[in-house]
Design a protein around this motif. Sequence first.
Motif, PDB file in Angstrom:
ATOM      1  N   ALA A 312       0.827  -1.205   0.000  1.00  0.00           N
ATOM      2  CA  ALA A 312       0.000   0.000   0.000  1.00  0.00           C
ATOM      3  C   ALA A 312       0.864   1.258   0.000  1.00  0.00           C
ATOM      4  CB  ALA A 312      -0.929  -0.010   1.214  1.00  0.00           C
ATOM      5  N   ARG A 313       1.895   1.273   0.803  1.00  0.00           N
ATOM      6  CA  ARG A 313       2.791   2.436   0.854  1.00  0.00           C
ATOM      7  C   ARG A 313       3.533   2.604  -0.466  1.00  0.00           C
ATOM      8  NH1 ARG A 313       2.131   0.527   5.907  1.00  0.00           N
ATOM      9  NH2 ARG A 313       2.184   2.004   7.661  1.00  0.00           N
ATOM     10  N   SER A 314       3.907   1.476  -1.073  1.00  0.00           N
ATOM     11  CA  SER A 314       4.578   1.525  -2.362  1.00  0.00           C
ATOM     12  C   SER A 314       3.696   2.183  -3.412  1.00  0.00           C
ATOM     13  CB  SER A 314       4.954   0.107  -2.807  1.00  0.00           C
ATOM     14  OG  SER A 314       5.522   0.114  -4.107  1.00  0.00           O
ATOM     15  N   ASP A 315       2.441   1.788  -3.475  1.00  0.00           N
ATOM     16  CA  ASP A 315       1.520   2.378  -4.452  1.00  0.00           C
ATOM     17  C   ASP A 315       1.377   3.883  -4.229  1.00  0.00           C
ATOM     18  OD1 ASP A 315       1.116  -0.131  -5.500  1.00  0.00           O
ATOM     19  OD2 ASP A 315      -0.806  -0.467  -4.486  1.00  0.00           O
ATOM     20  N   HIS A 316       1.267   4.271  -2.966  1.00  0.00           N
ATOM     21  CA  HIS A 316       1.118   5.682  -2.604  1.00  0.00           C
ATOM     22  C   HIS A 316       2.341   6.491  -3.058  1.00  0.00           C
ATOM     23  CE1 HIS A 316      -0.087   8.620   0.875  1.00  0.00           C
ATOM     24  NE2 HIS A 316       0.256   9.268  -0.223  1.00  0.00           N
ATOM     25  N   LEU A 317       3.511   6.000  -2.722  1.00  0.00           N
ATOM     26  CA  LEU A 317       4.748   6.714  -3.033  1.00  0.00           C
ATOM     27  C   LEU A 317       5.030   6.709  -4.537  1.00  0.00           C
ATOM     28  CD1 LEU A 317       7.135   8.225  -1.833  1.00  0.00           C
ATOM     29  CD2 LEU A 317       8.255   6.031  -1.416  1.00  0.00           C
ATOM     30  N   ARG A 318       4.797   5.578  -5.164  1.00  0.00           N
ATOM     31  CA  ARG A 318       5.044   5.463  -6.608  1.00  0.00           C
ATOM     32  C   ARG A 318       4.145   6.437  -7.384  1.00  0.00           C
ATOM     33  NH1 ARG A 318       6.779   0.826  -9.780  1.00  0.00           N
ATOM     34  NH2 ARG A 318       6.686  -0.440  -7.875  1.00  0.00           N
ATOM     35  N   LYS A 319       2.852   6.459  -7.033  1.00  0.00           N
ATOM     36  CA  LYS A 319       1.931   7.356  -7.729  1.00  0.00           C
ATOM     37  C   LYS A 319       2.315   8.814  -7.499  1.00  0.00           C
ATOM     38  CE  LYS A 319      -2.969   8.559  -8.228  1.00  0.00           C
ATOM     39  NZ  LYS A 319      -2.685  10.002  -8.209  1.00  0.00           N
ATOM     40  N   GLY A 320       2.687   9.144  -6.270  1.00  0.00           N
ATOM     41  CA  GLY A 320       3.070  10.516  -5.981  1.00  0.00           C
ATOM     42  C   GLY A 320       4.277  10.968  -6.774  1.00  0.00           C
ATOM     43  N   MET A 321       5.274  10.104  -6.891  1.00  0.00           N
ATOM     44  CA  MET A 321       6.475  10.469  -7.644  1.00  0.00           C
ATOM     45  C   MET A 321       6.188  10.526  -9.141  1.00  0.00           C
ATOM     46  SD  MET A 321       8.798  11.182  -5.434  1.00  0.00           S
ATOM     47  CE  MET A 321      10.425  11.101  -6.192  1.00  0.00           C
ATOM     48  N   MET A 322       5.344   9.638  -9.636  1.00  0.00           N
ATOM     49  CA  MET A 322       4.997   9.693 -11.055  1.00  0.00           C
ATOM     50  C   MET A 322       4.215  10.970 -11.368  1.00  0.00           C
ATOM     51  SD  MET A 322       6.228   7.590 -13.168  1.00  0.00           S
ATOM     52  CE  MET A 322       5.173   8.117 -14.516  1.00  0.00           C
ATOM     53  N   ASP A 323       3.326  11.371 -10.456  1.00  0.00           N
ATOM     54  CA  ASP A 323       2.584  12.613 -10.667  1.00  0.00           C
ATOM     55  C   ASP A 323       3.532  13.804 -10.747  1.00  0.00           C
ATOM     56  OD1 ASP A 323       0.206  11.233 -10.665  1.00  0.00           O
ATOM     57  OD2 ASP A 323      -0.359  11.768  -8.619  1.00  0.00           O
ATOM     58  N   SER A 332      10.676   9.378 -16.438  1.00  0.00           N
ATOM     59  CA  SER A 332      10.069   8.573 -17.494  1.00  0.00           C
ATOM     60  C   SER A 332       9.327   7.376 -16.921  1.00  0.00           C
ATOM     61  CB  SER A 332      11.146   8.085 -18.466  1.00  0.00           C
ATOM     62  OG  SER A 332      12.113   7.289 -17.794  1.00  0.00           O
ATOM     63  N   GLU A 333       9.759   6.889 -15.758  1.00  0.00           N
ATOM     64  CA  GLU A 333       9.083   5.776 -15.087  1.00  0.00           C
ATOM     65  C   GLU A 333       9.537   5.724 -13.634  1.00  0.00           C
ATOM     66  OE1 GLU A 333      10.283   1.705 -15.913  1.00  0.00           O
ATOM     67  OE2 GLU A 333      12.129   2.409 -16.892  1.00  0.00           O
ATOM     68  N   VAL A 334       8.747   5.060 -12.820  1.00  0.00           N
ATOM     69  CA  VAL A 334       9.146   4.720 -11.454  1.00  0.00           C
ATOM     70  C   VAL A 334       9.117   3.201 -11.368  1.00  0.00           C
ATOM     71  CG1 VAL A 334       8.635   4.913  -8.999  1.00  0.00           C
ATOM     72  CG2 VAL A 334       8.226   6.864 -10.500  1.00  0.00           C
ATOM     73  N   ARG A 335      10.279   2.595 -11.248  1.00  0.00           N
ATOM     74  CA  ARG A 335      10.384   1.140 -11.277  1.00  0.00           C
ATOM     75  C   ARG A 335      10.869   0.619  -9.927  1.00  0.00           C
ATOM     76  NH1 ARG A 335      15.294   1.658 -15.579  1.00  0.00           N
ATOM     77  NH2 ARG A 335      17.011   2.011 -14.097  1.00  0.00           N
ATOM     78  N   GLY A 336      10.869  -0.699  -9.803  1.00  0.00           N
ATOM     79  CA  GLY A 336      11.273  -1.315  -8.556  1.00  0.00           C
ATOM     80  C   GLY A 336      10.127  -2.117  -7.979  1.00  0.00           C
ATOM     81  N   SER A 337      10.234  -2.454  -6.723  1.00  0.00           N
ATOM     82  CA  SER A 337       9.217  -3.259  -6.064  1.00  0.00           C
ATOM     83  C   SER A 337       9.115  -2.855  -4.605  1.00  0.00           C
ATOM     84  CB  SER A 337       9.570  -4.748  -6.167  1.00  0.00           C
ATOM     85  OG  SER A 337       8.567  -5.558  -5.597  1.00  0.00           O
ATOM     86  N   GLY A 338       7.893  -2.855  -4.079  1.00  0.00           N
ATOM     87  CA  GLY A 338       7.706  -2.506  -2.679  1.00  0.00           C
ATOM     88  C   GLY A 338       8.236  -1.125  -2.388  1.00  0.00           C
ATOM     89  N   LEU A 339       9.055  -1.024  -1.349  1.00  0.00           N
ATOM     90  CA  LEU A 339       9.643   0.266  -0.983  1.00  0.00           C
ATOM     91  C   LEU A 339      11.117   0.344  -1.344  1.00  0.00           C
ATOM     92  CD1 LEU A 339       7.687   0.936   2.315  1.00  0.00           C
ATOM     93  CD2 LEU A 339       7.522   2.192   0.139  1.00  0.00           C
ATOM     94  N   LEU A 340      11.441  -0.232  -2.486  1.00  0.00           N
ATOM     95  CA  LEU A 340      12.719  -0.020  -3.157  1.00  0.00           C
ATOM     96  C   LEU A 340      12.370   0.461  -4.561  1.00  0.00           C
ATOM     97  CD1 LEU A 340      15.788  -0.153  -3.257  1.00  0.00           C
ATOM     98  CD2 LEU A 340      15.600  -2.567  -3.910  1.00  0.00           C
ATOM     99  N   LEU A 341      12.339   1.773  -4.737  1.00  0.00           N
ATOM    100  CA  LEU A 341      11.853   2.387  -5.962  1.00  0.00           C
ATOM    101  C   LEU A 341      12.923   3.252  -6.610  1.00  0.00           C
ATOM    102  CD1 LEU A 341       8.288   3.490  -4.765  1.00  0.00           C
ATOM    103  CD2 LEU A 341       8.891   1.446  -6.089  1.00  0.00           C
ATOM    104  N   GLY A 342      12.929   3.247  -7.941  1.00  0.00           N
ATOM    105  CA  GLY A 342      13.848   4.072  -8.703  1.00  0.00           C
ATOM    106  C   GLY A 342      13.082   4.963  -9.660  1.00  0.00           C
TER     107      GLY A 342
END
Length: 405
Positions: A312-323, A332-342
Amino acid sequence: MNREPVSRELFDEVMVPNYAPGSVIPVRGEGSHVWDQEGKEYVDLAGGIAVTCLGHSHPGLVGALMEQAEKIWHLSNVMTNEPALRLAKTLCDLTFAERVFFANSGGEANEAAFKLARRYAWEHFGPDKNEIISFKSSFHGRTLFTVSVGGQPKYLEGFEPSPGGIHHADFNDLESVRKLISKDKTCAVVVEPIQGEGGVMPGDPEFLKGLRQLCDENDALLVFDEVQSGVGRTGHLYAYQMYDVTPDILSTAKGLGGGFPVAAMLTTQKVAKSLGVGTHGSTYGGNALACAVAQRVIDTVSQPDILKGVAARSDHLRKGMMDIGERYGIFSEVRGSGLLLGCVLTDEWKGKAKEFLNAGLNEGVMVLIAGPNVVRLAPSLIIPEPDIDEALARFEAGVKKVCGK
């Protein structure tokens, strides 16, 4: 005893110059917040590079440390100790492992893994089966052996000659491995299921499954370096469980101690037999303080609600950074898994990841980079949702200034 604050300039006077720390010196942390010498507060999305998996000053970890500190701190490995035995049993119960070797750092855990792979092949197939296949852009530590297995030549420059018998294939390219692997020569294939320092690059499921098959066909061991991807980071206790690919050897560190230095190499009984008495060791490996803290970390992180919360936290953070990326044209993308994101920079902003790191820091948010083109995030696995929102707002404020908007 109260001590006077020290300045960043003291670093240049007393420390070997292999690091180039910034001017900020944190002095206190609580949860996902850190305060510096001046009292400025930061939201921590860096996690000490995927280390402080339960945040700063977690009461459970503090309690475990204090409880053990009043009992016994250290014994040599001439004797064993209760915290080490309990932790080893827990790790075996929760993973594929049947045997555990403790060390102090990810580099040491990998050193043990690579030595074990070679010795296992030496015992079972003879001295010619000693070659290790690793991957370009990989990172496995800073010892001479591990930096040689790692696929980033810049870390080896000036330290040659390096150990021989090491080859580097292309990550996520099974055919490149097939061209290098040999039943007569290859003792192991070493891979990060998610490359961390190499840009937060996830392994393709079919690629990792293919490595398992190639190792089986060629009597080679499959070694997973989960120093960065392990201990709940992906929403699974270890990433191999997410991929449904079981290695023969696995290294774990970073989050294992939640900030206290500890590492482990996990393996099977069959493979472990090759490290007989006297073949390898570590003075601090299995330290009672470290294992007591790590026990509390694993007991906490392995809880289903904690692991579920990572997603859930991953989705929140990933969406925020993509926005943010879309609004300013920087990712161009936010990749990775869980709370290890690039967060991968667009062509327009390539090479400027450090600028975004510094801009975020100025606004009160701590992030990482993974090379010049990727902003890396590895916060606490239990970072509160409001802290994520605050971190995103602060990071966007920094982005605005970099972008001149």
